[in-house]
Design a protein around this motif. Structure first.
Motif, PDB file in Angstrom:
ATOM      1  N   GLU A   1      35.815  29.696  17.291  1.00  0.00           N
ATOM      2  CA  GLU A   1      36.985  29.916  18.146  1.00  0.00           C
ATOM      3  C   GLU A   1      38.121  28.958  17.796  1.00  0.00           C
ATOM      4  O   GLU A   1      39.297  29.317  17.880  1.00  0.00           O
ATOM      5  CB  GLU A   1      36.591  29.723  19.615  1.00  0.00           C
ATOM      6  N   ALA A   2      37.756  27.731  17.396  1.00  0.00           N
ATOM      7  CA  ALA A   2      38.766  26.730  17.032  1.00  0.00           C
ATOM      8  C   ALA A   2      39.288  26.933  15.612  1.00  0.00           C
ATOM      9  O   ALA A   2      40.222  26.239  15.190  1.00  0.00           O
ATOM     10  CB  ALA A   2      38.182  25.330  17.179  1.00  0.00           C
ATOM     11  N   GLY A   3      38.680  27.858  14.866  1.00  0.00           N
ATOM     12  CA  GLY A   3      39.162  28.180  13.521  1.00  0.00           C
ATOM     13  C   GLY A   3      38.675  27.257  12.424  1.00  0.00           C
ATOM     14  O   GLY A   3      39.307  27.161  11.365  1.00  0.00           O
ATOM     15  N   TYR A   4      37.531  26.614  12.635  1.00  0.00           N
ATOM     16  CA  TYR A   4      36.991  25.711  11.623  1.00  0.00           C
ATOM     17  C   TYR A   4      35.802  26.352  10.902  1.00  0.00           C
ATOM     18  O   TYR A   4      34.981  27.032  11.529  1.00  0.00           O
ATOM     19  CB  TYR A   4      36.490  24.402  12.258  1.00  0.00           C
ATOM     20  N   THR A   5      35.716  26.100   9.604  1.00  0.00           N
ATOM     21  CA  THR A   5      34.463  26.354   8.898  1.00  0.00           C
ATOM     22  C   THR A   5      33.575  25.130   9.102  1.00  0.00           C
ATOM     23  O   THR A   5      34.046  24.085   9.574  1.00  0.00           O
ATOM     24  CB  THR A   5      34.707  26.551   7.392  1.00  0.00           C
ATOM     25  N   GLN A   6      32.301  25.238   8.742  1.00  0.00           N
ATOM     26  CA  GLN A   6      31.427  24.075   8.854  1.00  0.00           C
ATOM     27  C   GLN A   6      31.944  22.924   8.000  1.00  0.00           C
ATOM     28  O   GLN A   6      31.928  21.770   8.423  1.00  0.00           O
ATOM     29  CB  GLN A   6      30.001  24.442   8.442  1.00  0.00           C
ATOM     30  N   ALA A   7      32.414  23.251   6.799  1.00  0.00           N
ATOM     31  CA  ALA A   7      32.907  22.218   5.889  1.00  0.00           C
ATOM     32  C   ALA A   7      34.158  21.545   6.451  1.00  0.00           C
ATOM     33  O   ALA A   7      34.310  20.318   6.366  1.00  0.00           O
ATOM     34  CB  ALA A   7      33.203  22.829   4.521  1.00  0.00           C
ATOM     35  N   ALA A   8      35.064  22.336   7.050  1.00  0.00           N
ATOM     36  CA  ALA A   8      36.310  21.780   7.579  1.00  0.00           C
ATOM     37  C   ALA A   8      36.030  20.877   8.781  1.00  0.00           C
ATOM     38  O   ALA A   8      36.610  19.792   8.910  1.00  0.00           O
ATOM     39  CB  ALA A   8      37.255  22.905   7.973  1.00  0.00           C
ATOM     40  N   LEU A   9      35.122  21.308   9.653  1.00  0.00           N
ATOM     41  CA  LEU A   9      34.773  20.483  10.818  1.00  0.00           C
ATOM     42  C   LEU A   9      34.083  19.194  10.378  1.00  0.00           C
ATOM     43  O   LEU A   9      34.357  18.115  10.907  1.00  0.00           O
ATOM     44  CB  LEU A   9      33.869  21.268  11.762  1.00  0.00           C
ATOM     45  N   ALA A  10      33.201  19.307   9.393  1.00  0.00           N
ATOM     46  CA  ALA A  10      32.509  18.127   8.877  1.00  0.00           C
ATOM     47  C   ALA A  10      33.497  17.119   8.298  1.00  0.00           C
ATOM     48  O   ALA A  10      33.364  15.910   8.504  1.00  0.00           O
ATOM     49  CB  ALA A  10      31.496  18.545   7.812  1.00  0.00           C
ATOM     50  N   GLU A  11      34.501  17.627   7.593  1.00  0.00           N
ATOM     51  CA  GLU A  11      35.510  16.745   6.999  1.00  0.00           C
ATOM     52  C   GLU A  11      36.302  16.019   8.085  1.00  0.00           C
ATOM     53  O   GLU A  11      36.585  14.825   7.973  1.00  0.00           O
ATOM     54  CB  GLU A  11      36.459  17.553   6.125  1.00  0.00           C
ATOM     55  N   LYS A  12      36.633  16.725   9.168  1.00  0.00           N
ATOM     56  CA  LYS A  12      37.367  16.107  10.279  1.00  0.00           C
ATOM     57  C   LYS A  12      36.553  14.979  10.913  1.00  0.00           C
ATOM     58  O   LYS A  12      37.104  13.958  11.338  1.00  0.00           O
ATOM     59  CB  LYS A  12      37.675  17.164  11.340  1.00  0.00           C
ATOM     60  N   LEU A  13      35.235  15.167  10.969  1.00  0.00           N
ATOM     61  CA  LEU A  13      34.352  14.193  11.626  1.00  0.00           C
ATOM     62  C   LEU A  13      33.836  13.120  10.672  1.00  0.00           C
ATOM     63  O   LEU A  13      33.182  12.164  11.108  1.00  0.00           O
ATOM     64  CB  LEU A  13      33.164  14.918  12.265  1.00  0.00           C
ATOM     65  N   GLY A  14      34.079  13.300   9.373  1.00  0.00           N
ATOM     66  CA  GLY A  14      33.613  12.324   8.394  1.00  0.00           C
ATOM     67  C   GLY A  14      32.119  12.378   8.154  1.00  0.00           C
ATOM     68  O   GLY A  14      31.482  11.353   7.896  1.00  0.00           O
ATOM     69  N   ILE A  15      31.544  13.594   8.265  1.00  0.00           N
ATOM     70  CA  ILE A  15      30.115  13.780   8.026  1.00  0.00           C
ATOM     71  C   ILE A  15      29.924  14.935   7.045  1.00  0.00           C
ATOM     72  O   ILE A  15      30.899  15.510   6.561  1.00  0.00           O
ATOM     73  CB  ILE A  15      29.354  14.081   9.348  1.00  0.00           C
ATOM     74  N   THR A  16      28.680  15.304   6.761  1.00  0.00           N
ATOM     75  CA  THR A  16      28.412  16.392   5.828  1.00  0.00           C
ATOM     76  C   THR A  16      28.301  17.720   6.580  1.00  0.00           C
ATOM     77  O   THR A  16      27.959  17.754   7.764  1.00  0.00           O
ATOM     78  CB  THR A  16      27.103  16.152   5.054  1.00  0.00           C
ATOM     79  N   ASP A  17      28.576  18.811   5.874  1.00  0.00           N
ATOM     80  CA  ASP A  17      28.435  20.123   6.506  1.00  0.00           C
ATOM     81  C   ASP A  17      26.961  20.448   6.787  1.00  0.00           C
ATOM     82  O   ASP A  17      26.648  21.287   7.631  1.00  0.00           O
ATOM     83  CB  ASP A  17      29.084  21.220   5.659  1.00  0.00           C
ATOM     84  N   ARG A  18      26.052  19.752   6.104  1.00  0.00           N
ATOM     85  CA  ARG A  18      24.628  19.931   6.384  1.00  0.00           C
ATOM     86  C   ARG A  18      24.310  19.482   7.810  1.00  0.00           C
ATOM     87  O   ARG A  18      23.490  20.090   8.494  1.00  0.00           O
ATOM     88  CB  ARG A  18      23.778  19.137   5.388  1.00  0.00           C
ATOM     89  N   ALA A  19      24.970  18.403   8.258  1.00  0.00           N
ATOM     90  CA  ALA A  19      24.765  17.926   9.629  1.00  0.00           C
ATOM     91  C   ALA A  19      25.241  18.972  10.630  1.00  0.00           C
ATOM     92  O   ALA A  19      24.566  19.231  11.633  1.00  0.00           O
ATOM     93  CB  ALA A  19      25.514  16.614   9.844  1.00  0.00           C
ATOM     94  N   ILE A  20      26.382  19.587  10.358  1.00  0.00           N
ATOM     95  CA  ILE A  20      26.900  20.652  11.236  1.00  0.00           C
ATOM     96  C   ILE A  20      25.906  21.806  11.297  1.00  0.00           C
ATOM     97  O   ILE A  20      25.618  22.350  12.361  1.00  0.00           O
ATOM     98  CB  ILE A  20      28.257  21.172  10.735  1.00  0.00           C
ATOM     99  N   SER A  21      25.365  22.164  10.133  1.00  0.00           N
ATOM    100  CA  SER A  21      24.399  23.264  10.054  1.00  0.00           C
ATOM    101  C   SER A  21      23.154  22.946  10.892  1.00  0.00           C
ATOM    102  O   SER A  21      22.637  23.822  11.595  1.00  0.00           O
ATOM    103  CB  SER A  21      24.003  23.510   8.600  1.00  0.00           C
ATOM    104  N   LYS A  22      22.686  21.703  10.843  1.00  0.00           N
ATOM    105  CA  LYS A  22      21.507  21.312  11.630  1.00  0.00           C
ATOM    106  C   LYS A  22      21.781  21.414  13.124  1.00  0.00           C
ATOM    107  O   LYS A  22      20.923  21.839  13.892  1.00  0.00           O
ATOM    108  CB  LYS A  22      21.072  19.884  11.264  1.00  0.00           C
ATOM    109  N   TRP A  23      22.999  21.013  13.545  1.00  0.00           N
ATOM    110  CA  TRP A  23      23.346  21.149  14.959  1.00  0.00           C
ATOM    111  C   TRP A  23      23.266  22.611  15.380  1.00  0.00           C
ATOM    112  O   TRP A  23      22.658  22.948  16.385  1.00  0.00           O
ATOM    113  CB  TRP A  23      24.766  20.657  15.228  1.00  0.00           C
ATOM    114  N   GLU A  24      23.931  23.465  14.586  1.00  0.00           N
ATOM    115  CA  GLU A  24      24.066  24.868  14.962  1.00  0.00           C
ATOM    116  C   GLU A  24      22.742  25.619  14.885  1.00  0.00           C
ATOM    117  O   GLU A  24      22.570  26.639  15.555  1.00  0.00           O
ATOM    118  CB  GLU A  24      25.123  25.532  14.080  1.00  0.00           C
ATOM    119  N   ASN A  25      21.809  25.121  14.096  1.00  0.00           N
ATOM    120  CA  ASN A  25      20.479  25.737  14.022  1.00  0.00           C
ATOM    121  C   ASN A  25      19.508  25.139  15.038  1.00  0.00           C
ATOM    122  O   ASN A  25      18.341  25.526  15.092  1.00  0.00           O
ATOM    123  CB  ASN A  25      19.893  25.569  12.613  1.00  0.00           C
TER     124      ASN A  25
END
Length: 205
Positions: free
Chosen positions: A16-40
């Motif tokens: 809804e906020a218009g972020y990909t996992q990679a873009a959100l990870a970059e904003k937070l200074g973490i890896t997109d793998r971490a985002i994927s683990k949250w969402e799973n």
């Protein structure tokens, strides 16, 4: 907390906020793998980045921990439920850490006793005796320091006078006389020196 529900909510809010996992990870200074683990539903966001994550997803912390948007009528109830759940998880985590402390302490002590016994009765060579004794002492001291570090970081100490709960410095814990997990230290709030007992959460009321 339902990690799968929270993960699905994070994914929906991210889209809804218009972020990909990679873009959100970059904003937070973490890896997109971490985002994927949250969402799973395999892990939860670290407390240190929750506020920033909520700001980016246009939600609040209570909504994040609940895994759904909360109406104002239901907000207080959900906030209390989330607080109780977080306190319960903190208590369980600290119990596990203190159990690990006991395992490390007993293991280091047994290893030290075995090596001293071997040096005294099972080995005749003087140099091997010295090696065993020194190794045993290193294992024992290392184990005790590690166990003490875990005890310091697991939970809090409570002053019996002002009921202030705090995490003392490693130096204060190391030099404090103790009975079990109660240690005689100076309270950073009221300044009284007495035996402060170990507690598992910041507030157990």
């Amino acid at each position: 907390m339902d990690q799968e529900k929270i993960g699905g909510f994070i994914a929906a809010c991210r889209k809804e906020a218009g972020y990909t996992q990679a873009a959100l990870a970059e904003k937070l200074g973490i890896t997109d793998r971490a985002i994927s683990k949250w969402e799973n539903g395999r892990s939860m966001p670290d407390v240190s980045i929750m506020l920033e994550l909520c700001s980016l997803l246009h939600i609040n912390v209570n909504e994040l921990l609940t895994g759904e948007h909360i109406s104002m009528d239901n907000y207080q109830k959900k906030a209390e439920e989330n607080l109780l759940e977080m306190r319960k998880q903190e208590e369980m985590s600290n119990k596990k850490l203190l159990a690990l402390e006991c395992v490390i302490g007993y293991t280091a002590s047994i290893a030290f006793i075995v090596m001293i016994f071997a040096a005294s009765f099972a080995v005749e060579n003087t140099w091997w005796r010295i090696v065993l004794i020194v190794t045993g002492m290193i294992i024992f001291m290392g184990g005790m320091v590690w166990a003490l570090k875990i005890e310091r970081e697991a939970g809090y100490y409570e002053c019996p006078h002002c009921k202030h709960r705090y995490v003392p410095s490693m130096k204060a814990v190391f030099f404090a006389p103790h009975i079990g997990r109660s240690r005689k230290m100076k309270c950073p709030q009221c300044g009284m020196r007495s035996f402060h007992r170990k507690t598992l959460t910041i507030d157990q009321r």
